[in-house]
Enzyme design. Structure first.
Site, PDB file in Angstrom:
ATOM      1  CD  GLN A 222      19.694 -27.238 -16.527  1.00 30.12           C
ATOM      2  OE1 GLN A 222      20.176 -27.934 -17.574  1.00 30.12           O
ATOM      3  NE2 GLN A 222      18.760 -27.817 -16.300  1.00 30.12           N
ATOM      4  NE  ARG A 372      11.053 -27.336 -22.609  1.00 32.11           N
ATOM      5  CZ  ARG A 372      10.486 -26.316 -23.293  1.00 32.11           C
ATOM      6  NH1 ARG A 372      10.957 -26.098 -24.527  1.00 32.11           N
ATOM      7  NH2 ARG A 372       9.588 -25.229 -22.707  1.00 32.11           N
ATOM      8  CB  CYS A 373      12.063 -35.068 -20.508  1.00 33.41           C
ATOM      9  SG  CYS A 373      12.192 -36.882 -19.745  1.00 33.41           S
ATOM     10  CD  GLU A 742      10.751 -31.235 -17.558  1.00 28.33           C
ATOM     11  OE1 GLU A 742      11.692 -30.993 -16.729  1.00 28.33           O
ATOM     12  OE2 GLU A 742       9.796 -32.262 -17.205  1.00 28.33           O
TER      13      GLU A 742
END
Ligand code: CDP
Length: 788
Positions: A222, A372-373, A742
């Site tokens: 990523q 996802r945060c 998110e």
């Protein structure tokens, strides 16, 4: 926000179809495992069956006799190049391959290189490792007890298993507020370890070119630029200097934070390619991905909320134990060992707060990734949104009324929180009221009361969350010292089409579409004619990558700023072409015209052509710009979710009957993509609330190490999501946008838990830890004598 561009141009606010989808839905994406290079070899990894053990011997003889097995790489092999340890993103250290002992089950022990994937797997089977088991530390509380075995014996001065102690806020002021409180509620909560479960597992193809001395790594990362720098720092001493390294992230099948860290497999593949001089591919299988890659959450929290009897919250105090496994490999910004957990005062106007977190080593794989945060915001939101309900229940107050009473009022923004954040903008009451109206809150409460009389179990749960995304302002945010700006370079070609390159990397979020829309908005070049590129360190400008919903707040802003620089130059060219002063020009998307003479206009396409054919004397040719954007603040998206559940008294099953999600991410680039992000996020929020958890037995054996036991939601378990929005622009973002990727994962779990607890509250239930499985509910029903 009113639309500035036509659908054909497709700037901000248009739900244009995703440019990347034609290749994805036809199965023509190009993922790492699609890459085939001539002479490519394959890596497979020997993994430890023990969670803590001395390595007595690694016997590679049988493996090396298998035709096609070319090499077995061990810690000893890597130690010759000083590559057997590597730094983590939190400046801790992590073994690439062990020499003395293993620290968790499924840890990498040796790498087998073979001519094909199956032979490599046969080689793994044939490597014989003798272990001498050591005492295992699984429970983080026990890990801190005096006399607990010290796990990190590689750290000479380490006398215990504590990684860090971190505190934030005004301890004394908070204690005073608690002492004066009319009411105090206290609750312990556990957010268990969960797995990221992206569709594509991790992997790479490392290709070292001996002639050029150049390394190319195609990998599922990523953050390609940051990874290149880490590789150069780790392997610079063996000749891999940064300009000789190219990292390419091709299409990525989901990241969710799990593809930020550097895993040993990447380093082993690179080392093998450098030593052997051939490309080496490593692709994890599904169970390796589930058992050995970094985990999320694993926070043991005790929270206390002080209030007045009328429901006014006055102070918050939180103590947390964070299980990081055997190394602190969290991908947090350096200054924040507990990520952005200090957003835990949430949407409420709390005057006093204090939080402390202890990070602990255990015999588990590294944890602490931001699934996802935005770096622990999920844990923070879960805590405050649960505590709001615990307080409401104690006071016998409606949880919506309690929230409306305590929200930071809209007129108080920008708002400085008790734990130091400056929230950019918000209107929390508007979002909650919209959600209440859409779901028919008052009627649902009536229905619930009637059902209760009949013994039926129905619950309504609210979560009014605030996120903090867009890391981040360089005064606070860095990873390994590298500031967390992001970048965009735009080149407008002579025919008026553009290429825009970014320092981020989409993993399915649709950047090729939304970034093109940003350029379209700013320059009027149709999004269809803006080619977006990311993920190749040879071509893209340096940036810190995509995670923690930072792409729109940081790289998206860089896109707008680069486009504005181009517009400035375009203005000078237009003035030259129209033979008027710059001050006499008017811009409307896609063209400049003279004031009062709209018929005499020069389009961006005319101007682009002139930039290469007829530019003003003294001006450099070309039409391009680059921006490295350092955001002045984070953005603070928010929302209010309301969930209605029915509980089956026979099975304990929780059925989500309705779920209304009102989100606010400021100005929206592409409403269709945002809705998709929210749908996916809600499903990923429901999963840990009801299904997902990784547990270990007392010997550190993973329980549920395959998808037979680790439950992921499918379409069957997923309810119909009902989405709505409010729009409160960010005052500091050039487009008024906030991140959104998110929000739903963060906001959904407490809404679901609050609904379940609400359904059982009259039976004396005050809290349930996630995942709320049918078994857990059924046990409560049985205990309370209401099981059918
Ligand atoms: O960093 P990441 O891409 O995961 O998160 P994000 O910045 O929240 O963006 C997720 C997707 O939603 C991207 O395609 C964004 O461009 C899009 N988005 C949008 O259209 N409008 C917003 N206000 C925020 C995000």
């Amino acid at each position: 926000m009113a639309l500035q561009t036509t659908p054909e141009v497709g700037g901000m606010g248009h739900s244009i179809k995703r440019k990347e989808d034609p290749r994805f839905i036809r199965g023509q994406g190009n993922y790492v495992d699609d890459i085939q290079l001539p002479g490519m070899l394959y890596l497979d990894i020997v993994r430890s069956p023990f969670a803590h053990a001395k390595i007595k011997k690694i016997d590679t003889e049988k493996a090396l006799k298998i035709p096609g097995v070319l090499a077995v790489i061990t810690g000893e092999t890597l130690a010759k190049y000083n590559l057997h340890w590597m730094p983590t993103l939190m400046s801790d250290t992590q073994m690439v391959l062990p020499i003395e002992k293993v620290m968790y089950q499924a840890q990498e022990v040796a790498g087998v290189i073979a001519t094909d994937r199956y032979t490599a797997a046969d080689g793994v089977e044939a490597v014989e490792v003798e272990y001498d088991p050591l005492p295992v530390v699984v429970d983080p509380f026990k890990a801190l007890e005096p006399g607990a075995p010290v796990l990190r014996t590689d750290k000479k001065d380490k006398k215990d298993n504590r990684i860090f102690h971190w505190e934030v806020g005004d301890r004394a002021g908070t204690e005073k507020a608690f002492a004066a409180a009319e009411i105090v509620v206290k609750q312990s909560l556990y957010l268990p370890r969960i797995h990221v479960a992206s569709i594509e597992t991790c992997g790479c193809v490392a290709d070292f070119d001996r002639v050029k001395g150049r390394l190319t790594v195609y990998m599922t990362t990523q953050a390609p630029h940051a990874i290149r720098t880490v590789f150069a720092l780790v392997a610079g001493h063996v000749g891999l200097s940064e300009e000789k390294i190219r990292i390419v992230s091709p299409d990525i099948g989901g990241g969710f934070g799990g593809k930020v860290p550097v895993y040993p497999g990447y380093v082993i593949a690179v080392a093998a390619s450098v030593v052997i001089g051939k490309p080496v591919k490593w692709i994890e299988d599904r169970m390796e991905n589930l058992q050995a890659d970094s985990f999320a959450r694993d926070y043991h929290i005790t929270a206390e909320l002080a209030a007045r009897k009328d429901g006014t919250m006055t102070a918050l105090r939180i103590k947390t134990l964070a299980d990081h496994g055997y190394t602190d490999a969290a991908a947090n910004p350096s200054k924040f060992p507990a990520g952005l957990f200090s957003i835990c005062t949430g949407s409420y106007d709390l005057k006093h707060a204090f939080a402390e977190v202890d990070g602990v080593y255990t015999n588990k794989p590294p944890g602490g990734i931001a699934y996802r945060c935005s770096f622990r915001v999920t844990e923070a939101v879960h805590t405050i949104e649960r505590m709001a309900d615990v307080l409401a229940q104690e006071l016998k107050m409606d949880p919506a009324e309690l929230r409306l009473k305590n929200f930071i009022p809209a007129e108080k923004f920008p708002y400085k929180s008790a734990l130091g954040w400056e929230y950019d903008s918000g209107n929390y009451a508007a979002a909650l009221k919209k959600a209440m109206e859409k779901i028919g809150y008052a009627d649902l409460r009536k229905e619930q009361a009637e059902k209760r009389k009949r013994g039926e179990l129905m619950g309504i749960g609210i979560s009014s969350f605030t996120e903090s995304v867009g890391a981040g302002p360089s005064k606070h945010f860095d990873i390994l010292g590298i500031k967390m700006f992001d970048s965009c370079e735009i080149r407008v070609h002579p025919t008026g089409k553009a290429t825009a390159r970014f320092g981020t990397k989409s993993q399915g979020q649709g950047h090729e579409t939304t970034y093109a829309q940003i350029v379209a908005e700013e320059l009027g070049i149709p999004a269809a004619h803006v080619e977006v590129e990311e993920g190749d360190t040879d071509t893209a400008p340096y940036g810190l990558g995509t995670y923690a919903s930072r792409s729109t707040p940081v790289a998206g802003a860089a896109g707008a700023m680069a486009a504005r620089k181009i517009r400035e130059k375009a203005k000078k060219i237009a003035a030259h072409l129209l033979e008027v002063g710059e001050e006499d020009l008017v811009w409307e998307p896609g063209k400049f015209s003279g004031k009062g003479a709209p018929q005499k206009a020069k389009t961006i396409q005319d101007i682009a052509f002139a930039a290469y054919t007829n530019h003003p004397p003294g001006m450099e040719a070309g039409l391009e710009a680059v921006s490295y954007y350092d955001p002045p603040n984070l953005t603070f998206p928010f929302g209010s979710y309301i969930c209605v559940v029915d509980i089956d008294r026979g099975t304990g099953e929780v059925k989500i009957r309705r779920f209304v999600a009102v989100d606010d991410c400021g100005n929206i680039i592409n409403p269709m993509i945002v809705e998709g992000q929210i749908h996916g996020g809600l499903t990923m929020g429901m999963a840990p609330a009801l299904m997902e958890e990784i547990q270990y037995d007392e010997n550190g054996n993973i329980q549920g190490g395959s998808f037979m036991d680790y439950l992921l939601p499918t379409a069957m378990e997923t309810p119909k999501w009902e989405t709505e929005k409010t729009v409160t622009p960010s005052p500091h973002h050039p487009l008024g946008a906030k991140g959104v990727g998110e929000s739903a994962t963060v906001g959904a779990p407490p809404a679901i838990v609050n609904a379940v607890v609400d359904a059982l509250a009259h039976l004396g239930v005050r809290h349930m830890d996630i995942p709320i499985t049918p078994e857990k509910v059924w046990k409560i029903l049985k205990e309370k004598g209401v099981a059918a």
